[in-house]
Design a protein around this motif. Structure first.
Motif, PDB file in Angstrom:
ATOM      1  N   ILE A 232       0.838  -1.210   0.000  1.00  0.00           N
ATOM      2  CA  ILE A 232       0.000   0.000   0.000  1.00  0.00           C
ATOM      3  C   ILE A 232       0.867   1.250   0.000  1.00  0.00           C
ATOM      4  O   ILE A 232       0.628   2.194  -0.766  1.00  0.00           O
ATOM      5  CB  ILE A 232      -0.942  -0.001   1.215  1.00  0.00           C
ATOM      6  CG1 ILE A 232      -1.923  -1.171   1.131  1.00  0.00           C
ATOM      7  CG2 ILE A 232      -1.712   1.314   1.304  1.00  0.00           C
ATOM      8  CD1 ILE A 232      -2.765  -1.374   2.382  1.00  0.00           C
ATOM      9  N   ALA A 233       1.883   1.255   0.842  1.00  0.00           N
ATOM     10  CA  ALA A 233       2.784   2.406   0.895  1.00  0.00           C
ATOM     11  C   ALA A 233       3.514   2.588  -0.429  1.00  0.00           C
ATOM     12  O   ALA A 233       3.729   3.717  -0.888  1.00  0.00           O
ATOM     13  CB  ALA A 233       3.795   2.230   2.027  1.00  0.00           C
ATOM     14  N   GLY A 234       3.891   1.478  -1.053  1.00  0.00           N
ATOM     15  CA  GLY A 234       4.584   1.551  -2.332  1.00  0.00           C
ATOM     16  C   GLY A 234       3.720   2.137  -3.428  1.00  0.00           C
ATOM     17  O   GLY A 234       4.222   2.827  -4.318  1.00  0.00           O
ATOM     18  N   TYR A 235       2.418   1.880  -3.382  1.00  0.00           N
ATOM     19  CA  TYR A 235       1.524   2.439  -4.397  1.00  0.00           C
ATOM     20  C   TYR A 235       1.522   3.958  -4.316  1.00  0.00           C
ATOM     21  O   TYR A 235       1.420   4.642  -5.340  1.00  0.00           O
ATOM     22  CB  TYR A 235       0.098   1.909  -4.212  1.00  0.00           C
ATOM     23  CG  TYR A 235      -0.797   2.178  -5.399  1.00  0.00           C
ATOM     24  CD1 TYR A 235      -0.871   1.261  -6.443  1.00  0.00           C
ATOM     25  CD2 TYR A 235      -1.551   3.348  -5.486  1.00  0.00           C
ATOM     26  CE1 TYR A 235      -1.671   1.503  -7.549  1.00  0.00           C
ATOM     27  CE2 TYR A 235      -2.352   3.603  -6.592  1.00  0.00           C
ATOM     28  CZ  TYR A 235      -2.410   2.683  -7.627  1.00  0.00           C
ATOM     29  OH  TYR A 235      -3.187   2.937  -8.725  1.00  0.00           O
ATOM     30  N   ASN A 236       1.654   4.471  -3.133  1.00  0.00           N
ATOM     31  CA  ASN A 236       1.637   5.918  -2.929  1.00  0.00           C
ATOM     32  C   ASN A 236       3.018   6.559  -3.045  1.00  0.00           C
ATOM     33  O   ASN A 236       3.172   7.637  -3.615  1.00  0.00           O
ATOM     34  CB  ASN A 236       1.036   6.232  -1.557  1.00  0.00           C
ATOM     35  CG  ASN A 236       1.061   7.707  -1.239  1.00  0.00           C
ATOM     36  OD1 ASN A 236       1.752   8.138  -0.323  1.00  0.00           O
ATOM     37  ND2 ASN A 236       0.308   8.498  -1.978  1.00  0.00           N
ATOM     38  N   MET A 237       4.055   5.891  -2.518  1.00  0.00           N
ATOM     39  CA  MET A 237       5.384   6.498  -2.413  1.00  0.00           C
ATOM     40  C   MET A 237       6.417   5.939  -3.395  1.00  0.00           C
ATOM     41  O   MET A 237       7.469   6.538  -3.570  1.00  0.00           O
ATOM     42  CB  MET A 237       5.922   6.300  -0.993  1.00  0.00           C
ATOM     43  CG  MET A 237       5.091   6.968   0.079  1.00  0.00           C
ATOM     44  SD  MET A 237       5.208   8.758   0.033  1.00  0.00           S
ATOM     45  CE  MET A 237       6.902   8.988   0.588  1.00  0.00           C
ATOM     46  N   GLY A 238       6.122   4.800  -3.997  1.00  0.00           N
ATOM     47  CA  GLY A 238       7.098   4.183  -4.879  1.00  0.00           C
ATOM     48  C   GLY A 238       7.933   3.146  -4.150  1.00  0.00           C
ATOM     49  O   GLY A 238       8.101   3.203  -2.926  1.00  0.00           O
ATOM     50  N   ARG A 239       8.480   2.205  -4.906  1.00  0.00           N
ATOM     51  CA  ARG A 239       9.227   1.118  -4.304  1.00  0.00           C
ATOM     52  C   ARG A 239      10.471   1.605  -3.569  1.00  0.00           C
ATOM     53  O   ARG A 239      10.791   1.135  -2.477  1.00  0.00           O
ATOM     54  CB  ARG A 239       9.628   0.106  -5.389  1.00  0.00           C
ATOM     55  CG  ARG A 239      10.467  -1.039  -4.835  1.00  0.00           C
ATOM     56  CD  ARG A 239      10.932  -1.987  -5.920  1.00  0.00           C
ATOM     57  NE  ARG A 239      11.802  -3.016  -5.372  1.00  0.00           N
ATOM     58  CZ  ARG A 239      12.362  -3.978  -6.102  1.00  0.00           C
ATOM     59  NH1 ARG A 239      12.156  -4.028  -7.398  1.00  0.00           N
ATOM     60  NH2 ARG A 239      13.134  -4.877  -5.516  1.00  0.00           N
ATOM     61  N   GLY A 240      11.201   2.540  -4.154  1.00  0.00           N
ATOM     62  CA  GLY A 240      12.448   3.003  -3.551  1.00  0.00           C
ATOM     63  C   GLY A 240      12.255   3.564  -2.161  1.00  0.00           C
ATOM     64  O   GLY A 240      13.050   3.290  -1.257  1.00  0.00           O
ATOM     65  N   SER A 241      11.212   4.342  -1.955  1.00  0.00           N
ATOM     66  CA  SER A 241      10.954   4.932  -0.634  1.00  0.00           C
ATOM     67  C   SER A 241      10.642   3.854   0.398  1.00  0.00           C
ATOM     68  O   SER A 241      11.064   3.941   1.549  1.00  0.00           O
ATOM     69  CB  SER A 241       9.787   5.920  -0.716  1.00  0.00           C
ATOM     70  OG  SER A 241      10.120   7.027  -1.527  1.00  0.00           O
ATOM     71  N   VAL A 242       9.909   2.826  -0.017  1.00  0.00           N
ATOM     72  CA  VAL A 242       9.575   1.737   0.909  1.00  0.00           C
ATOM     73  C   VAL A 242      10.838   0.948   1.263  1.00  0.00           C
ATOM     74  O   VAL A 242      11.023   0.543   2.416  1.00  0.00           O
ATOM     75  CB  VAL A 242       8.502   0.821   0.307  1.00  0.00           C
ATOM     76  CG1 VAL A 242       8.212  -0.356   1.233  1.00  0.00           C
ATOM     77  CG2 VAL A 242       7.218   1.602   0.048  1.00  0.00           C
ATOM     78  N   ASP A 243      11.708   0.743   0.284  1.00  0.00           N
ATOM     79  CA  ASP A 243      12.976   0.055   0.556  1.00  0.00           C
ATOM     80  C   ASP A 243      13.798   0.823   1.586  1.00  0.00           C
ATOM     81  O   ASP A 243      14.374   0.232   2.517  1.00  0.00           O
ATOM     82  CB  ASP A 243      13.789  -0.096  -0.727  1.00  0.00           C
ATOM     83  CG  ASP A 243      13.249  -1.185  -1.642  1.00  0.00           C
ATOM     84  OD1 ASP A 243      12.596  -2.122  -1.131  1.00  0.00           O
ATOM     85  OD2 ASP A 243      13.460  -1.094  -2.867  1.00  0.00           O
ATOM     86  N   GLU A 244      13.874   2.134   1.441  1.00  0.00           N
ATOM     87  CA  GLU A 244      14.629   2.955   2.390  1.00  0.00           C
ATOM     88  C   GLU A 244      13.992   2.905   3.781  1.00  0.00           C
ATOM     89  O   GLU A 244      14.683   2.837   4.793  1.00  0.00           O
ATOM     90  CB  GLU A 244      14.695   4.396   1.899  1.00  0.00           C
ATOM     91  CG  GLU A 244      15.541   4.567   0.654  1.00  0.00           C
ATOM     92  CD  GLU A 244      15.539   5.987   0.136  1.00  0.00           C
ATOM     93  OE1 GLU A 244      14.961   6.861   0.825  1.00  0.00           O
ATOM     94  OE2 GLU A 244      16.108   6.238  -0.934  1.00  0.00           O
ATOM     95  N   GLY A 245      12.662   2.954   3.826  1.00  0.00           N
ATOM     96  CA  GLY A 245      11.981   2.849   5.108  1.00  0.00           C
ATOM     97  C   GLY A 245      12.229   1.514   5.775  1.00  0.00           C
ATOM     98  O   GLY A 245      12.449   1.446   6.988  1.00  0.00           O
ATOM     99  N   TYR A 246      12.214   0.442   4.992  1.00  0.00           N
ATOM    100  CA  TYR A 246      12.467  -0.888   5.548  1.00  0.00           C
ATOM    101  C   TYR A 246      13.875  -0.966   6.137  1.00  0.00           C
ATOM    102  O   TYR A 246      14.078  -1.571   7.199  1.00  0.00           O
ATOM    103  CB  TYR A 246      12.294  -1.947   4.460  1.00  0.00           C
ATOM    104  CG  TYR A 246      12.306  -3.369   4.986  1.00  0.00           C
ATOM    105  CD1 TYR A 246      11.125  -4.005   5.351  1.00  0.00           C
ATOM    106  CD2 TYR A 246      13.500  -4.072   5.121  1.00  0.00           C
ATOM    107  CE1 TYR A 246      11.127  -5.314   5.840  1.00  0.00           C
ATOM    108  CE2 TYR A 246      13.512  -5.377   5.601  1.00  0.00           C
ATOM    109  CZ  TYR A 246      12.330  -5.993   5.960  1.00  0.00           C
ATOM    110  OH  TYR A 246      12.335  -7.279   6.450  1.00  0.00           O
ATOM    111  N   ALA A 247      14.840  -0.350   5.473  1.00  0.00           N
ATOM    112  CA  ALA A 247      16.216  -0.341   5.984  1.00  0.00           C
ATOM    113  C   ALA A 247      16.299   0.378   7.322  1.00  0.00           C
ATOM    114  O   ALA A 247      17.128   0.045   8.176  1.00  0.00           O
ATOM    115  CB  ALA A 247      17.144   0.323   4.972  1.00  0.00           C
ATOM    116  N   ASN A 248      15.414   1.353   7.538  1.00  0.00           N
ATOM    117  CA  ASN A 248      15.374   2.086   8.803  1.00  0.00           C
ATOM    118  C   ASN A 248      14.352   1.495   9.784  1.00  0.00           C
ATOM    119  O   ASN A 248      14.066   2.093  10.826  1.00  0.00           O
ATOM    120  CB  ASN A 248      15.034   3.561   8.548  1.00  0.00           C
ATOM    121  CG  ASN A 248      16.113   4.270   7.755  1.00  0.00           C
ATOM    122  OD1 ASN A 248      17.288   3.997   7.933  1.00  0.00           O
ATOM    123  ND2 ASN A 248      15.712   5.179   6.882  1.00  0.00           N
TER     124      ASN A 248
END
Length: 272
Positions: A232-248
């Motif tokens: 859901i977050a990726g649909y709104n923010m894009g895959r790259g942003s979710v990847d960065e969030g997951y790393a944090n």
């Protein structure tokens, strides 16, 4: 003779003493006068004409609006494990003032049928044939994005039921060798659902060992790092942003996720 010799010797001594005394006195007074002046002159030059400061390097530049990819200096708080309550009624979709409308709007019933049909498709028939996008997820995302308004053109260029961006349309068509047209409402629904399926496979492969289940039961809360929330977050923010969030170890844009999760549980759109 003796008197004359004494006179000459005396005169010679006087000349030597005077000459020697003048030479010592002159050197002493000159040293005392010149040395302080030289030091004072040097100090004045340093004060009035300092060396130019080094130009700041790129590491010293402070951005006024740091990009999301950069971590702030302070420690980020851990995401809440409780379900966030939307501050506004998620069912009350209101188009922004800058939105425009193109062509004729289809009925909510036709929109719902198109969204359900898009969710029923198999987008990875070879590599992940069991991967399915839940219909309630597609409907909830579409309601939050457009209020199921098939002809809305939003301020950022998003169009239709799933608010498909031109870049997303191009990506899906190239990635899956299709020729979808986001201005056709049924195809708009398919593009959105296909993008959700692509995010599901991408995150499922990378973080969940190939498990593509989007079951809400696998999520501790609306803000946990489960596959459903990340998609859901990726649909709104894009895959790259979710990847960065997951790393944090945090979910990006939990407010958006919370609204969609709320609509999956209880949506005004269900009456259509």
């Amino acid at each position: 003779m003796n008197a004359l010799l004494r006179t000459r010797l005396f005169a010679g001594l006087v000349v030597l003493v005077v000459a020697g005394g003048c030479g010592l006195a002159g050197a002493s007074e000159e040293d005392k006068a010149v040395a302080p002046i030289a030091a004072s002159s040097s100090a004045a030059e340093v004060t009035e004409s300092p060396s130019p400061a080094p130009e700041p390097t790129e590491d010293l530049v402070v951005e006024e609006s740091p990009s999301p990819s950069k971590k702030p200096a302070s420690k980020k708080p851990k995401p809440s494990r409780t379900s966030a309550t939307p501050t506004e009624d998620p069912n009350n979709f209101q188009p922004p003032d800058c939105a425009e409308f193109e062509g004729k709007e289809v009925s909510k019933a036709k929109a719902k049928a198109a969204l359900n049909a898009a969710a029923a498709k198999t987008y990875w028939p070879t590599s992940a044939p069991k991967l399915k996008v839940p219909a309630d997820l597609v409907r909830a995302v579409a309601w939050h994005e457009s209020g199921w308004t098939s002809n809305i053109v939003n301020c950022d260029g998003g169009f239709g039921l799933m608010q498909v961006m031109p870049d997303t349309e191009s990506f899906i068509n190239q990635r899956f060798e299709q020729s979808y047209d986001s201005h056709a409402y049924r195809q708009n629904a398919v593009i959105g659902a296909n993008y959700l399926a692509w995010l599901t496979k991408a995150f499922g492969d990378q973080y969940f060992k190939g498990n593509y289940s989007l079951s809400a039961a696998k999520c501790k809360s609306d803000s946990s790092l489960c596959l459903l929330n990340m998609v859901i977050a990726g649909y709104n923010m894009g895959r790259g942003s979710v990847d960065e969030g997951y790393a944090n170890k945090e979910l990006v844009n939990p407010e958006y996720v919370s609204v969609v999760r709320h609509l999956m549980r209880d949506c005004y759109c269900d009456k259509y």
